[in-house]
Write a protein that holds these residues in place. Structure first.
Motif: not given
Length: 140
Positions: A36-56
């Motif tokens: 319903s409320t998708p995170p933006g591109r920057d937030e998705i990219r930041a989640l991947a970085v914070a999790a230590g995983v590639p975006l894929r």
């Protein structure tokens, strides 16, 4: 109060179990229904970085859109993946949990235990009847 966020799909059993585990630990997280409320591109990219995983690694490969869009092509860069998630938020795997101890895609649901700043917790019974035992291992 501890700041915990869960990117949640209420139709997903794993996501519901993770939310219940967080609440079982005594926390009321900020729940983001990302369909319903998708995170933006920057937030998705930041989640991947914070999790230590590639975006894929945050893509849900079981979704029909994954195959339809050819997202299995390893040559696709992050911008193409972000474009796909932006158009089809269901492609974002879930649940992603953010706590003061870290960020992770919590599959299986008991993976969230490493992120909870309490413990060990009493046993928890998932919706399918499986009992989860917390062994007290935490990040940090």
């Amino acid at each position: 109060m501890t700041d915990i966020t869960i990117f949640h799909n209420p139709r997903c059993g794993t996501s519901r179990n993770v939310l219940a585990l967080v609440r079982h630990a005594g926390f009321e997280p900020r729940v983001v229904d990302y369909l319903s409320t998708p995170p933006g591109r920057d937030e998705i990219r930041a989640l991947a970085v914070a999790a230590g995983v590639p975006l894929r690694a945050l893509l849900r490969e079981k979704e029909a859109a994954f195959a339809e869009l050819g997202l299995g092509d390893a040559g696709l860069g992050d911008d193409a993946l972000l474009d796909a998630i932006e158009r089809h938020p269901v492609l974002l795997n879930r649940p992603i949990v953010v706590t003061p101890l870290g960020t992770a895609l919590c599959r299986p649901s008991e993976a969230v235990l490493e992120l909870l700043p309490v413990g060990p917790l009493p046993p928890f019974t998932k919706s399918d009847g499986e009992v989860v035992h917390d062994h007290g291992r935490r990040r940090g």
